[in-house]
Scaffold this active site. Structure first.
Site, short mmCIF file in Angstrom:
data_model
loop_
_atom_site.label_atom_id
_atom_site.label_comp_id
_atom_site.label_asym_id
_atom_site.label_seq_id
_atom_site.Cartn_x
_atom_site.Cartn_y
_atom_site.Cartn_z
CD GLU A 119 -89.81 -43.72 -12.39
OE1 GLU A 119 -89.22 -42.62 -12.51
OE2 GLU A 119 -91.01 -43.82 -12.07
NE ARG A 159 -97.23 -45.69 -13.14
CZ ARG A 159 -97.08 -44.51 -13.72
NH1 ARG A 159 -97.60 -44.29 -14.90
NH2 ARG A 159 -96.41 -43.57 -13.13
CE LYS A 212 -93.02 -39.23 -10.15
NZ LYS A 212 -92.81 -40.34 -11.07
C1 3PG Z 1 -94.46 -40.94 -14.11
O1 3PG Z 1 -94.86 -41.88 -13.41
O2 3PG Z 1 -93.42 -40.36 -13.86
C2 3PG Z 1 -95.33 -40.49 -15.20
O3 3PG Z 1 -96.41 -41.33 -15.38
C3 3PG Z 1 -94.64 -40.26 -16.49
O4 3PG Z 1 -95.51 -39.45 -17.19
P1 3PG Z 1 -95.59 -39.42 -18.76
O5 3PG Z 1 -96.08 -40.80 -19.19
O6 3PG Z 1 -96.59 -38.34 -19.04
O7 3PG Z 1 -94.22 -39.13 -19.30
#
Ligand code: 3PG
Length: 212
Positions: free
Chosen positions: A45, A49, A133
């Site tokens: 994924e 951002r 999610k």
């Molecule tokens: C996401 O968008 O799924 C999260 O930002 C992932 O979180 P993490 O960087 O704490 O793994």
């Protein structure tokens, strides 16, 4: 309308960990996707951002046939359309809005929307979404919270993300209502910046051995 589970479920059940990627440089996307796929994590994924995200998704879709590239952090219909046009095979959002439901209805690309509270889950179910999610997982209550949701929402399958790492992924994956987890720990920023692809493949190999 309903969620395109026939397209989404195989991606979620195919690997226990879906790498979440914040891409700073689009040129990193192809070697990164190859390194993760080589380590046993073909589905990734790439989050919208950063400015590099859409270009990165397009490059992986065009150049890495072994990868299944998805787009994350999709907040509205315009981003849904841009990500699908770039070649995203699945779309991930931290939440769900009427606008996103409409965009997903009109597209063959499946949507994995986010929900945390009971009312959010019930609203998603009303829209035909039962694969969700759960973000931000650790901060929202962690595995204990998610476990509690399995009683009232037995038919819902979750992909928790946010604060998940090799150390706690197993706590989530052992739950009956968790299908897979997402996390950025398999693609650390410094490893991507330094082009440490073998290190990333190693991290992916470790994650791919976790049981979903
Ligand atoms: C996401 O968008 O799924 C999260 O930002 C992932 O979180 P993490 O960087 O704490 O793994």
């Amino acid at each position: 309308m309903a969620q395109k589970t026939e397209a989404l479920l195989p991606i979620m059940t195919g690997q226990a960990v879906i790498p979440v990627i914040v891409l700073e440089d689009a040129a990193d996307a192809v070697p990164l996707a190859r390194a993760l796929a080589a380590g046993g994590l073909p589905a990734i994924e790439i989050t919208l951002r950063t400015a590099a995200a859409l270009d990165g998704i397009a490059r992986v879709a065009a150049e890495v046939p072994e990868a299944i590239v998805g787009a994350g952090t999709i907040l509205n219909a315009a981003q849904f359309a841009e990500a699908a046009a770039a070649g995203a095979k699945f779309i991930v959002s931290p939440g769900l809005t009427p606008e996103l439901v409409e965009a997903a209805d009109a597209s063959p690309v499946p949507l994995l929307p986010g929900a945390v509270t009971s009312s959010e889950i019930m609203a998603a179910l009303e829209d035909g979404y039962s694969l969700l999610k759960f973000f931000p997982a650790e901060q929202a209550g962690g595995a204990a919270y998610l476990k509690s949701l399995s009683s009232p929402f037995g038919g819902v399958g979750f992909c928790p993300t946010g604060g998940i790492s090799a150390a706690n992924a197993g706590d989530y994956l052992s739950l009956s209502n968790v299908i897979c987890v997402g996390g950025s720990w398999v693609a650390p920023k410094d490893a991507v910046r330094d082009g440490s692809w073998e290190r990333i493949s190693e991290l992916a190999r470790g994650a791919s051995l976790l049981n979903g």
